[in-house]
Design an enzyme around this catalytic site. Sequence first.
Site, PDB file in Angstrom:
ATOM      1  N   SER A   1     138.852  73.980  61.313  1.00 51.15           N
ATOM      2  CA  SER A   1     139.443  75.155  61.955  1.00 51.15           C
ATOM      3  C   SER A   1     140.488  74.687  62.948  1.00 51.15           C
ATOM      4  CB  SER A   1     138.374  75.956  62.700  1.00 51.15           C
ATOM      5  OG  SER A   1     138.987  76.961  63.503  1.00 51.15           O
TER       6      SER A   1
ATOM      7  N   TYR B   1     131.546  76.331  68.692  1.00 54.00           N
ATOM      8  CA  TYR B   1     132.155  76.372  67.350  1.00 54.00           C
ATOM      9  C   TYR B   1     133.338  75.406  67.284  1.00 54.00           C
ATOM     10  CZ  TYR B   1     134.956  78.311  63.491  1.00 54.00           C
ATOM     11  OH  TYR B   1     135.709  78.468  62.352  1.00 54.00           O
TER      12      TYR B   1
HETATM   13  P1  NAP Z   1     132.394  84.114  56.529  1.00 57.74           P
HETATM   14  O1  NAP Z   1     133.136  85.246  55.945  1.00 57.74           O
HETATM   15  O2  NAP Z   1     131.573  84.328  57.760  1.00 57.74           O
HETATM   16  O3  NAP Z   1     131.473  83.475  55.380  1.00 57.74           O
HETATM   17  C1  NAP Z   1     130.603  82.438  55.699  1.00 57.74           C
HETATM   18  C2  NAP Z   1     129.884  82.012  54.434  1.00 57.74           C
HETATM   19  O4  NAP Z   1     129.008  80.920  54.768  1.00 57.74           O
HETATM   20  C3  NAP Z   1     129.007  83.089  53.827  1.00 57.74           C
HETATM   21  O5  NAP Z   1     129.129  82.989  52.411  1.00 57.74           O
HETATM   22  C4  NAP Z   1     127.594  82.679  54.253  1.00 57.74           C
HETATM   23  O6  NAP Z   1     126.613  83.052  53.285  1.00 57.74           O
HETATM   24  C5  NAP Z   1     127.714  81.190  54.279  1.00 57.74           C
HETATM   25  N1  NAP Z   1     126.733  80.492  55.137  1.00 57.74           N
HETATM   26  C6  NAP Z   1     126.536  80.639  56.460  1.00 57.74           C
HETATM   27  N2  NAP Z   1     125.578  79.806  56.874  1.00 57.74           N
HETATM   28  C7  NAP Z   1     125.156  79.110  55.782  1.00 57.74           C
HETATM   29  C8  NAP Z   1     124.195  78.101  55.571  1.00 57.74           C
HETATM   30  N3  NAP Z   1     123.453  77.620  56.574  1.00 57.74           N
HETATM   31  N4  NAP Z   1     124.010  77.631  54.324  1.00 57.74           N
HETATM   32  C9  NAP Z   1     124.769  78.101  53.280  1.00 57.74           C
HETATM   33  N5  NAP Z   1     125.708  79.048  53.439  1.00 57.74           N
HETATM   34  C10 NAP Z   1     125.895  79.549  54.672  1.00 57.74           C
HETATM   35  O7  NAP Z   1     133.371  82.892  56.902  1.00 57.74           O
HETATM   36  P2  NAP Z   1     134.897  82.587  56.523  1.00 57.74           P
HETATM   37  O8  NAP Z   1     135.750  83.246  57.511  1.00 57.74           O
HETATM   38  O9  NAP Z   1     135.124  82.778  55.078  1.00 57.74           O
HETATM   39  O10 NAP Z   1     134.945  81.036  56.895  1.00 57.74           O
HETATM   40  C11 NAP Z   1     134.810  80.022  55.932  1.00 57.74           C
HETATM   41  C12 NAP Z   1     135.157  78.710  56.604  1.00 57.74           C
HETATM   42  O11 NAP Z   1     136.466  78.807  57.191  1.00 57.74           O
HETATM   43  C13 NAP Z   1     134.223  78.324  57.740  1.00 57.74           C
HETATM   44  O12 NAP Z   1     134.053  76.910  57.747  1.00 57.74           O
HETATM   45  C14 NAP Z   1     134.990  78.745  58.984  1.00 57.74           C
HETATM   46  O13 NAP Z   1     134.609  78.011  60.116  1.00 57.74           O
HETATM   47  C15 NAP Z   1     136.403  78.430  58.543  1.00 57.74           C
HETATM   48  N6  NAP Z   1     137.427  79.143  59.316  1.00 57.74           N
HETATM   49  C16 NAP Z   1     137.555  80.491  59.232  1.00 57.74           C
HETATM   50  C17 NAP Z   1     138.534  81.123  59.985  1.00 57.74           C
HETATM   51  C18 NAP Z   1     138.765  82.604  59.942  1.00 57.74           C
HETATM   52  O14 NAP Z   1     139.630  83.099  60.688  1.00 57.74           O
HETATM   53  N7  NAP Z   1     138.035  83.358  59.131  1.00 57.74           N
HETATM   54  C19 NAP Z   1     139.348  80.367  60.822  1.00 57.74           C
HETATM   55  C20 NAP Z   1     139.170  79.008  60.892  1.00 57.74           C
HETATM   56  C21 NAP Z   1     138.220  78.395  60.124  1.00 57.74           C
HETATM   57  P3  NAP Z   1     125.434  84.128  53.575  1.00 57.74           P
HETATM   58  O15 NAP Z   1     126.125  85.339  54.153  1.00 57.74           O
HETATM   59  O16 NAP Z   1     124.815  84.373  52.262  1.00 57.74           O
HETATM   60  O17 NAP Z   1     124.503  83.447  54.527  1.00 57.74           O
END
Ligand code: NAP
Length: 248
Positions: A143, A157
Amino acid sequence: MDKIAIVTGASRGIGAETAKLFARHGYALCINYKQNSIAAEAVKEEIIRLGAPCIVVQADVAVASDVQNLFATVDREFGTVTVLVNNAAILKSQCRMDAISDARFTEVLQTNVLSCFLCAKEAVKRMSTKYGGRGGCIINVSSLASKTGSPNEYVDYAASKGAVDSMTRGLALEVAAEGIRVNAVRPGLIYTDMHASGGEPGRVDRLKTKIPMQRGGTAHEVAEAIYWLASEQSSFVTGSFIDTAGGL
Ligand code: NAP
């Protein structure tokens, strides 16, 4: 099968878009999730419709025995994994660091950092030429928070993503001569449900004027960078980072 990808946390958001993009490029997909089986099955249905083989494996990637089962299932169903996308992560409510409990800090670090270590260990054991493997790619989803520190929002985080950056660099150099490339993407503000977990579903729109490109990013735009890092087009790239953040 020649092209086999595991995407952790692929039931929604960036993970789901990444899994679908890999499916369009001819990969067999393992969709991992922790809690939301209905969402994970819906992603699987879309991938099957795209004509790619797909399995769904429930596993808490912060738990070693779950991770071992995840990889063993892929071995059994598809064969040796060729791409691992360490995508699963959590964030908690926005607050100052002095309000973060020890329990929350531990949960965030285990989910966001230990998970990457556990999955990468299993992948290296299968991919490394040192162990008789055919090589492969590991892409960590970090991130931009690793650089900003996320003050007054979630320093825990941000620190977890700093650890992911260090691990990306260190592991990349360890396995560079063993056929494995290790890289990371650093998304900025991306439209997904993650911001609701931090207590502010509209966070991207609130902050988008601070982004040089004046808009938030999409999960698909991050998926394209992840796919490039797994593709032959990036064959001389390892230990590197792509910021998908609109100029932030
Ligand atoms: P999200 O919509 O919150 O989705 C998170 C996913 O991770 C869900 O499928 C969830 O599944 C799964 N998950 C959570 N804990 C888990 C565990 N212990 N074991 C297995 N699966 C788990 O997140 P996102 O925004 O797509 O983010 C994806 C990645 O991008 C992350 O690494 C995040 O830090 C990074 N990121 C996102 C942003 C942003 O603005 N969105 C910015 C920077 C970085 P369940 O719901 O089934 O538990």
